[in-house]
Design a protein around this motif. Structure first.
Motif, mmCIF file in Angstrom:
data_model
loop_
_atom_site.group_PDB
_atom_site.id
_atom_site.type_symbol
_atom_site.label_atom_id
_atom_site.label_comp_id
_atom_site.label_asym_id
_atom_site.label_seq_id
_atom_site.Cartn_x
_atom_site.Cartn_y
_atom_site.Cartn_z
ATOM 1 N N MET A 1 13.201 -8.038 -25.458
ATOM 2 C CA MET A 1 14.398 -8.866 -25.373
ATOM 3 C C MET A 1 14.880 -8.888 -23.925
ATOM 4 S SD MET A 1 18.201 -8.325 -27.039
ATOM 5 C CE MET A 1 18.460 -6.743 -26.300
ATOM 6 N N ASN A 2 15.217 -10.068 -23.460
ATOM 7 C CA ASN A 2 15.813 -10.246 -22.144
ATOM 8 C C ASN A 2 17.288 -10.581 -22.314
ATOM 9 O OD1 ASN A 2 13.445 -9.945 -20.558
ATOM 10 N ND2 ASN A 2 12.816 -12.002 -21.167
ATOM 11 N N ARG A 3 18.108 -10.094 -21.384
ATOM 12 C CA ARG A 3 19.545 -10.370 -21.421
ATOM 13 C C ARG A 3 19.995 -10.927 -20.082
ATOM 14 N NH1 ARG A 3 22.767 -6.306 -25.083
ATOM 15 N NH2 ARG A 3 24.408 -7.437 -24.065
ATOM 16 N N ILE A 4 20.886 -11.895 -20.166
ATOM 17 C CA ILE A 4 21.499 -12.482 -18.978
ATOM 18 C C ILE A 4 22.999 -12.375 -19.175
ATOM 19 C CG2 ILE A 4 21.800 -14.578 -17.615
ATOM 20 C CD1 ILE A 4 18.981 -15.369 -18.853
ATOM 21 N N HIS A 5 23.681 -11.782 -18.218
ATOM 22 C CA HIS A 5 25.115 -11.536 -18.320
ATOM 23 C C HIS A 5 25.827 -12.349 -17.241
ATOM 24 C CE1 HIS A 5 28.382 -8.383 -19.244
ATOM 25 N NE2 HIS A 5 28.941 -9.432 -18.682
ATOM 26 N N LEU A 6 26.713 -13.240 -17.671
ATOM 27 C CA LEU A 6 27.546 -14.007 -16.749
ATOM 28 C C LEU A 6 28.992 -13.561 -16.922
ATOM 29 C CD1 LEU A 6 26.214 -17.624 -17.463
ATOM 30 C CD2 LEU A 6 25.526 -16.104 -15.612
ATOM 31 N N ASN A 7 29.690 -13.453 -15.835
ATOM 32 C CA ASN A 7 31.115 -13.144 -15.855
ATOM 33 C C ASN A 7 31.791 -14.240 -15.046
ATOM 34 O OD1 ASN A 7 33.613 -12.015 -16.047
ATOM 35 N ND2 ASN A 7 33.035 -10.038 -15.195
ATOM 36 N N LEU B 1 17.846 -13.096 -25.329
ATOM 37 C CA LEU B 1 16.681 -13.878 -25.722
ATOM 38 C C LEU B 1 15.753 -13.004 -26.548
ATOM 39 C CD1 LEU B 1 17.810 -14.885 -22.876
ATOM 40 C CD2 LEU B 1 15.663 -16.103 -22.710
ATOM 41 N N HIS B 2 15.543 -13.391 -27.786
ATOM 42 C CA HIS B 2 14.646 -12.702 -28.701
ATOM 43 C C HIS B 2 13.450 -13.615 -28.961
ATOM 44 C CE1 HIS B 2 17.852 -9.758 -29.787
ATOM 45 N NE2 HIS B 2 18.638 -10.795 -29.592
ATOM 46 N N LEU C 1 17.993 -17.205 -29.986
ATOM 47 C CA LEU C 1 18.839 -17.020 -28.819
ATOM 48 C C LEU C 1 20.213 -16.632 -29.340
ATOM 49 C CD1 LEU C 1 19.453 -17.216 -25.785
ATOM 50 C CD2 LEU C 1 19.922 -19.649 -26.135
ATOM 51 N N GLU C 2 20.737 -15.539 -28.829
ATOM 52 C CA GLU C 2 22.065 -15.068 -29.210
ATOM 53 C C GLU C 2 22.969 -15.206 -27.994
ATOM 54 O OE1 GLU C 2 22.600 -11.380 -31.625
ATOM 55 O OE2 GLU C 2 23.557 -10.702 -29.758
ATOM 56 N N VAL C 3 24.153 -15.739 -28.216
ATOM 57 C CA VAL C 3 25.123 -15.901 -27.136
ATOM 58 C C VAL C 3 26.411 -15.229 -27.564
ATOM 59 C CG1 VAL C 3 26.303 -17.520 -25.615
ATOM 60 C CG2 VAL C 3 24.099 -18.165 -26.626
ATOM 61 N N LEU D 1 32.928 -13.765 -29.733
ATOM 62 C CA LEU D 1 32.214 -14.683 -30.612
ATOM 63 C C LEU D 1 30.732 -14.467 -30.378
ATOM 64 C CD1 LEU D 1 35.017 -16.105 -30.195
ATOM 65 C CD2 LEU D 1 33.806 -18.215 -30.677
ATOM 66 N N ARG D 2 29.985 -14.312 -31.447
ATOM 67 C CA ARG D 2 28.540 -14.137 -31.348
ATOM 68 C C ARG D 2 27.883 -15.309 -32.081
ATOM 69 N NH1 ARG D 2 25.911 -9.085 -30.281
ATOM 70 N NH2 ARG D 2 27.990 -8.251 -30.566
ATOM 71 N N LEU D 3 27.151 -16.106 -31.326
ATOM 72 C CA LEU D 3 26.474 -17.272 -31.878
ATOM 73 C C LEU D 3 24.972 -17.012 -31.865
ATOM 74 C CD1 LEU D 3 28.246 -19.953 -29.620
ATOM 75 C CD2 LEU D 3 29.128 -18.863 -31.682
ATOM 76 N N ARG D 4 24.305 -17.382 -32.955
ATOM 77 C CA ARG D 4 22.847 -17.249 -33.009
ATOM 78 C C ARG D 4 22.244 -18.580 -33.421
ATOM 79 N NH1 ARG D 4 24.587 -12.657 -35.690
ATOM 80 N NH2 ARG D 4 24.375 -10.757 -34.472
ATOM 81 N N ILE D 5 21.198 -18.942 -32.704
ATOM 82 C CA ILE D 5 20.449 -20.138 -33.044
ATOM 83 C C ILE D 5 18.978 -19.717 -33.112
ATOM 84 C CG2 ILE D 5 20.355 -20.929 -30.657
ATOM 85 C CD1 ILE D 5 20.561 -23.806 -31.796
ATOM 86 N N PHE D 6 18.328 -20.032 -34.230
ATOM 87 C CA PHE D 6 16.948 -19.615 -34.471
ATOM 88 C C PHE D 6 15.984 -20.732 -34.101
ATOM 89 C CE2 PHE D 6 19.549 -17.071 -37.339
ATOM 90 C CZ PHE D 6 19.092 -15.794 -37.052
ATOM 91 N N LYS D 7 14.781 -20.332 -33.690
ATOM 92 C CA LYS D 7 13.762 -21.332 -33.347
ATOM 93 C C LYS D 7 13.398 -22.174 -34.552
ATOM 94 C CE LYS D 7 11.432 -19.458 -29.347
ATOM 95 N NZ LYS D 7 10.147 -19.026 -28.807
#
Length: 139
Positions: free
Chosen positions: A1-7, A69-70, A74-76, A131-137
């Motif tokens: 899993m990769n993570r990208i953190h924006l502030n 990123l899984h 994709l989880e946001v 808020l945790r949003l998930r969208i599957f392929k």
């Protein structure tokens, strides 16, 4: 899993940065164009809500956005540091027509988000909302 953190600063101009990032990540992960558009709109609405209602209403506040990123999704996660919200029912998937006709659009953004993503979770306290949003392929 990769993570990208924006502030980002609590300023609506930075919503565009997050929306563009969501679009790029969705495309890179191979989501169909329609799903990328759903993702962009859901993330845009969630970040706008976080900025307007939870980021302190000015540049002094901030909103965190974490993309995870899984292989299959994709989880946001969008995190603000506001006062929190009262109990919110993420299973409520109807908008009262009478309210829409009367111009009462409160809560419509949350409804829209829930319709655009596969999973939607909200956690809130007196120190902020996540808020945790998930969208599957594969939908």
């Amino acid at each position: 899993m990769n993570r990208i953190h924006l502030n980002i600063p609590s300023d609506l101009v930075f919503e565009r940065v997050v929306r563009a990032s969501a679009a790029e990540l969705g495309s890179t992960m191979g989501f169909p164009r329609e799903r990328v558009e759903d993702l962009k709109l859901a993330v845009s609405e969630a970040v706008t809500n976080a900025i307007e209602h939870g980021g302190g209403g000015g540049v002094a506040g901030s909103v965190e956005v974490i993309f995870s990123l899984h292989a299959d999704q994709l989880e946001v996660e969008i995190i603000d540091h506001g006062k929190g919200i009262e109990h919110f029912n993420t299973e409520r998937r109807v908008v009262e027509e009478d309210n829409l006709e009367a111009g009462m659009l409160r809560g419509f953004g949350s409804y829209l988000i829930s319709e655009l993503v596969d999973q939607y979770e909200v956690q809130s306290s007196g120190t902020g909302t996540s808020l945790r949003l998930r969208i599957f392929k594969a939908k």
